[in-house]
Design an enzyme around this catalytic site. Structure first.
Site, PDB file in Angstrom:
ATOM      1  N   GLU A 124      -8.777 -11.182  -7.737  1.00 52.74           N
ATOM      2  CA  GLU A 124      -7.844 -10.079  -7.511  1.00 52.74           C
ATOM      3  C   GLU A 124      -6.596 -10.214  -8.383  1.00 52.74           C
ATOM      4  O   GLU A 124      -6.057  -9.209  -8.853  1.00 52.74           O
ATOM      5  CB  GLU A 124      -7.465 -10.022  -6.030  1.00 52.74           C
ATOM      6  CG  GLU A 124      -8.644  -9.584  -5.162  1.00 52.74           C
ATOM      7  CD  GLU A 124      -8.323  -9.511  -3.675  1.00 52.74           C
ATOM      8  OE1 GLU A 124      -9.218  -9.138  -2.914  1.00 52.74           O
ATOM      9  OE2 GLU A 124      -7.179  -9.834  -3.285  1.00 52.74           O
ATOM     10  N   ASN A 162      -2.125   0.252   6.736  1.00 53.34           N
ATOM     11  CA  ASN A 162      -1.608  -0.978   7.342  1.00 53.34           C
ATOM     12  C   ASN A 162      -0.719  -1.791   6.397  1.00 53.34           C
ATOM     13  O   ASN A 162      -0.705  -3.018   6.429  1.00 53.34           O
ATOM     14  CB  ASN A 162      -2.761  -1.811   7.913  1.00 53.34           C
ATOM     15  CG  ASN A 162      -3.797  -2.146   6.859  1.00 53.34           C
ATOM     16  OD1 ASN A 162      -3.600  -1.835   5.673  1.00 53.34           O
ATOM     17  ND2 ASN A 162      -4.870  -2.785   7.255  1.00 53.34           N
ATOM     18  N   HIS A 188      -2.043  -5.307   1.538  1.00 47.96           N
ATOM     19  CA  HIS A 188      -3.299  -6.024   1.300  1.00 47.96           C
ATOM     20  C   HIS A 188      -2.953  -7.448   0.897  1.00 47.96           C
ATOM     21  O   HIS A 188      -1.991  -7.667   0.160  1.00 47.96           O
ATOM     22  CB  HIS A 188      -4.089  -5.378   0.149  1.00 47.96           C
ATOM     23  CG  HIS A 188      -5.175  -6.275  -0.378  1.00 47.96           C
ATOM     24  ND1 HIS A 188      -6.439  -6.301   0.157  1.00 47.96           N
ATOM     25  CD2 HIS A 188      -5.155  -7.232  -1.347  1.00 47.96           C
ATOM     26  CE1 HIS A 188      -7.162  -7.231  -0.473  1.00 47.96           C
ATOM     27  NE2 HIS A 188      -6.403  -7.808  -1.398  1.00 47.96           N
ATOM     28  N   LYS A 232       0.824  -1.205   0.000  1.00 51.90           N
ATOM     29  CA  LYS A 232       0.000   0.000   0.000  1.00 51.90           C
ATOM     30  C   LYS A 232       0.864   1.264   0.000  1.00 51.90           C
ATOM     31  O   LYS A 232       2.082   1.194   0.235  1.00 51.90           O
ATOM     32  CB  LYS A 232      -0.925  -0.042   1.223  1.00 51.90           C
ATOM     33  CG  LYS A 232      -1.955  -1.183   1.171  1.00 51.90           C
ATOM     34  CD  LYS A 232      -2.881  -1.124   2.381  1.00 51.90           C
ATOM     35  CE  LYS A 232      -3.976  -2.175   2.285  1.00 51.90           C
ATOM     36  NZ  LYS A 232      -4.958  -2.027   3.401  1.00 51.90           N
ATOM     37  N   TYR A 282     -11.991  -2.577  -4.296  1.00 55.23           N
ATOM     38  CA  TYR A 282     -12.544  -2.747  -2.945  1.00 55.23           C
ATOM     39  C   TYR A 282     -14.069  -2.712  -2.942  1.00 55.23           C
ATOM     40  O   TYR A 282     -14.674  -2.359  -1.915  1.00 55.23           O
ATOM     41  CB  TYR A 282     -11.981  -1.683  -2.012  1.00 55.23           C
ATOM     42  CG  TYR A 282     -10.616  -2.028  -1.435  1.00 55.23           C
ATOM     43  CD1 TYR A 282     -10.446  -3.120  -0.575  1.00 55.23           C
ATOM     44  CD2 TYR A 282      -9.490  -1.246  -1.717  1.00 55.23           C
ATOM     45  CE1 TYR A 282      -9.208  -3.422  -0.025  1.00 55.23           C
ATOM     46  CE2 TYR A 282      -8.248  -1.548  -1.169  1.00 55.23           C
ATOM     47  CZ  TYR A 282      -8.112  -2.643  -0.316  1.00 55.23           C
ATOM     48  OH  TYR A 282      -6.884  -2.939   0.239  1.00 55.23           O
TER      49      TYR A 282
END
Ligand code: GDP
Ligand code: MG
Length: 144
Positions: free
Chosen positions: A126, A112, A115, A9, A49
């Protein structure tokens, strides 16, 4: 061999943690079989998402994921989907087990670091979101 999709990320890329996080994956003997840096548009982040559409954090999440570049990759290995989920740790670093990537590096429940797909079915979707078959390179790991 099982495959899963991982995204490093914006907070991972911008803090110079790409190498550290990829090393954790390689140390666990997972093969990186596809890899690309890209900057998602808000629309692409919304599409990726889509399962979270309507949740209170959805807009913050999609804005955040399109705020800077990310690195997406496909990892391959035995039980890779579940094992990578374990290795990254809980969504909110406050709840993450010590030794996990998010416990060590995550800034918040939003920022965080990484992913990872949460099921084999979502992994398939994905992976196809980011890579076509010609961009995925299976190989044998050599240990010498
Ligand atoms: P993951 O599979 O562990 O990444 O977690 P989810 O699929 O539930 O959520 C996707 C992403 O949305 C998370 O990794 C966070 O970046 C963000 N997120 C999830 N829950 C929250 C939350 O309660 N607050 C905030 N600010 N962000 C969240
Ligand atoms: Mg998830």
């Amino acid at each position: 061999m099982e495959r899963t999709l991982v995204i490093l990320k914006p907070d991972c890329v911008c803090r110079g943690l790409i190498g550290e996080v990829v090393k954790r994956f390689e140390d666990e003997k997972f093969n990186v079989i596809a890899l690309r840096m890209l900057h998602l548009s808000v629309e692409e982040a919304e599409k990726f998402y889509a399962v979270h559409q309507g949740k209170e954090f959805y807009e913050r999440l999609t804005r955040y994921m399109s705020s800077s570049s990310v690195v997406s990759m496909v990892l391959e290995g035995e039980n890779v989907m579940l094992r990578i989920r374990e290795l990254i740790g809980a969504t909110d670093p406050k709840n993450a087990v010590s030794g996990t990537i998010r416990k060590k590096y995550a800034l918040s429940g939003l920022m965080n670091v990484v992913h990872a797909s949460d099921s084999l079915e979502s992994a398939n979707g994905e992976i196809a979101f980011f890579f076509n078959d010609k961009e995925i390179f299976h190989y044998q790991r050599r240990e010498e």
